[in-house]
Design a protein around this motif. Structure first.
Motif, short mmCIF file in Angstrom:
data_model
loop_
_atom_site.label_atom_id
_atom_site.label_comp_id
_atom_site.label_asym_id
_atom_site.label_seq_id
_atom_site.Cartn_x
_atom_site.Cartn_y
_atom_site.Cartn_z
N ALA A 356 29.01 17.43 60.42
CA ALA A 356 29.76 17.83 61.61
C ALA A 356 30.68 18.99 61.27
N ASP A 357 31.14 19.63 62.35
CA ASP A 357 32.23 20.59 62.26
C ASP A 357 33.52 19.78 62.46
N PRO A 358 34.33 19.60 61.44
CA PRO A 358 35.49 18.70 61.54
C PRO A 358 36.42 19.04 62.70
N ASP A 359 36.68 20.34 62.90
CA ASP A 359 37.61 20.72 63.96
C ASP A 359 37.06 20.36 65.33
N ARG A 360 35.77 20.68 65.54
CA ARG A 360 35.19 20.40 66.87
C ARG A 360 35.03 18.90 67.10
N LEU A 361 34.63 18.17 66.07
CA LEU A 361 34.49 16.73 66.24
C LEU A 361 35.85 16.07 66.48
N THR A 362 36.87 16.56 65.80
CA THR A 362 38.22 16.06 66.06
C THR A 362 38.63 16.35 67.50
N GLN A 363 38.25 17.53 68.00
CA GLN A 363 38.56 17.87 69.38
C GLN A 363 37.87 16.92 70.35
N VAL A 364 36.63 16.54 70.04
CA VAL A 364 35.89 15.61 70.90
C VAL A 364 36.62 14.27 70.98
N ILE A 365 36.93 13.70 69.83
CA ILE A 365 37.59 12.39 69.79
C ILE A 365 38.96 12.47 70.46
#
Length: 481
Positions: A356-365
């Motif tokens: 995953a892209d950590p920043d984008r996945l963090t944004q999703v959650i």
């Protein structure tokens, strides 16, 4: 085939009835002839008959009517009966067939022909009439008529079965051959129906071949119309794609161009706020609102720019990422922002690694947790869990809020979609882009997002404080690294 069967049965029935009518008419003419000669031929059932067996005058006429019966009942009650067989007259009917004789004498003497089933003799055609005080009864056997009709029925049945079998085989072959072009048209339609036409650049290379699109034939007219329809659809899809491309480019350009002015507005607002120690309270409040709204607009612009980028290129720099750590940090941040909610975590002991892209996945959650915080009343329980099953990592975020109305449940992942205001007690503004970003980022990660909501009924209270009894559940699924 059903129509052919009905027609065949109707024709067979009509033919049988017609044949029976013709044979019965012939038998009736013979009955009339025999009745006319009965009184003039002694020994053939007249009052002048002599008991015994011997040649009958006029047997040249009656000799071909085997088993014909002649009965005469005179005015004095005397009964004479004879049967013609092989050109001779047998006058012992009275003693040989007494029950049949009684049945013949019971026939009304009104001159009408009747079918009578005589005991021991079978079916007979009977004519009874009165002449000069004497009742004359003539009965001719119907065996030949019945035999001919039965033979005709058997012949018709055999011919019908043969005709139906032949018609079925021939018609099936003809129909199968005739609908082959239609099957090819259906195959072309199925190919088109399986294409993804809802978004993006669409190409429709499928067409009906020229041999099946000749307007000179019925099938060719269908094929020609189908090709014409595909040409129109392809043109409409190309126009839609051009329009979508222009809109996306405009959004991307506008979002990019708005970033600098918004940054300037926020900067000047902050600078003014710091320098305005002696500024009246209304002015300071106005500056605070300008700064807050500029911050909110900057967030909206960033979201729009992200969606525009995802529309143009859904590729991220994916690296092995510990999903447990991301979820833990996101829930911790949400708990700090929403102290009036109850937050629970259910995490595995070992790391869960996904690409995953950590920043984008963090944004999703964070977006999902933010929705659960903003759109539910204080005291709502928000439960987050991480699990692994079948090579997939699953993040489940469930709340016990009012739930999402069914009328908007199918559109929550669309851009600028907003749930009913009854779901939220928060005054925080919503851009309607949060869940659309969630869906786009999850798709770019080869994952999926699923939402399940059970709204509380009107006038009812929540059944409990456990997620799943009511409220909303969002499930994020990602393949393991």
């Amino acid at each position: 085939m059903a129509i052919v069967i009905v027609v065949a049965i109707a024709l067979a029935g009509a033919t049988t009835l017609g044949t029976r009518h013709i044979l019965s008419s012939q038998l009736d003419r013979q009955l009339d002839t025999a009745s006319a000669r009965q009184a003039t031929h002694p020994g053939t059932g007249t009052c002048a008959s002599i008991p015994g067996r011997g040649p009958a005058p006029g047997s040249d006429v009656l000799g071909n009517l085997l088993s014909s019966i002649f009965v005469a009942r005179c005015a004095n009650g005397q009964v004479s009966a004879s049967m013609v067989a092989e050109g001779e007259v047998n006058s012992t009917v009275t003693t040989t067939y007494p029950e049949a004789l009684g049945e013949l004498l019971a026939v009304p003497a009104d001159g009408h022909r009747r079918d009578v089933d005589l005991t021991g003799l079978g079916a007979y055609r009977v004519l009874s009439q009165v002449r000069d005080g004497t009742v004359y009864v003539v009965a001719l056997p119907m065996e030949s008529v019945n035999h001919a009709v039965n033979a005709l029925l058997v012949l018709e049945a055999g011919l019908t079965v043969l005709a139906l079998t032949t018609a079925g085989v021939v018609c099936r072959r003809v129909i199968v051959t005739s609908i082959k072009p239609l099957n090819r048209l259906a195959a072309t339609a199925n190919q088109v129906s399986e294409l993804d036409l809802d978004s993006g650049e669409v190409n429709l290379p499928v067409r009906v071949p020229p041999t099946l699109s000749d307007p000179a034939t019925e099938v060719g007219q269908v094929g020609y119309a189908f090709n014409h329809m595909l040409n129109n659809v392809e043109g409409a899809l190309e126009a839609r794609q051009r329009s979508e491309t222009k809109v996306r480019q405009f959004v991307a350009d506008a979002s990019h161009e708005l970033r600098n002015p918004l940054a300037s507005i926020r900067g000047y607002a902050e600078l003014t706020h710091r320098a305005a120690h002696d500024t009246p309270e209304p002015v300071r409040h106005a500056i605070d609102r300008i700064e807050a709204q500029a911050t909110r607009m900057s967030s909206l612009v960033e979201d729009m720019l992200l969606l525009a980028r995802l529309d143009n290129d859904q590729t991220f720099d994916l690296v092995p990422t510990d999903l447990v750590e991301l979820v833990l940090n996101a829930v911790s941040d949400s708990r700090a922002a929403g102290t009036d909610h109850t937050w629970t975590l259910d995490l595995p002991d070992d790391p869960v690694t996904v690409a995953a892209d950590p920043d984008r996945l963090t944004q999703v959650i964070t977006n999902v947790l933010s929705n659960a915080r903003k759109h539910t009343p204080p005291g709502t329980l928000v439960a987050t869990s991480v699990s692994i099953a079948d090579g997939l990592a699953t993040v489940r975020i469930a709340d016990t809020g009012p739930g999402i109305p069914e009328s908007v449940r199918d559109t929550v992942f669309e851009r600028f979609a907003r749930a009913d205001t009854a779901r939220t007690a928060s005054k925080e503004g919503s851009t309607g882009l949060g869940l659309s970003i969630v869906a786009a980022v999850m798709e770019a990660h080869q994952g999926s997002v699923h939402l399940d909501s059970r709204p509380v009924g009107p006038g009812s209270e929540p059944a409990g404080d456990q997620p799943g009894q009511h409220g909303t559940t969002v499930v994020l699924t990602l393949p393991l690294a």
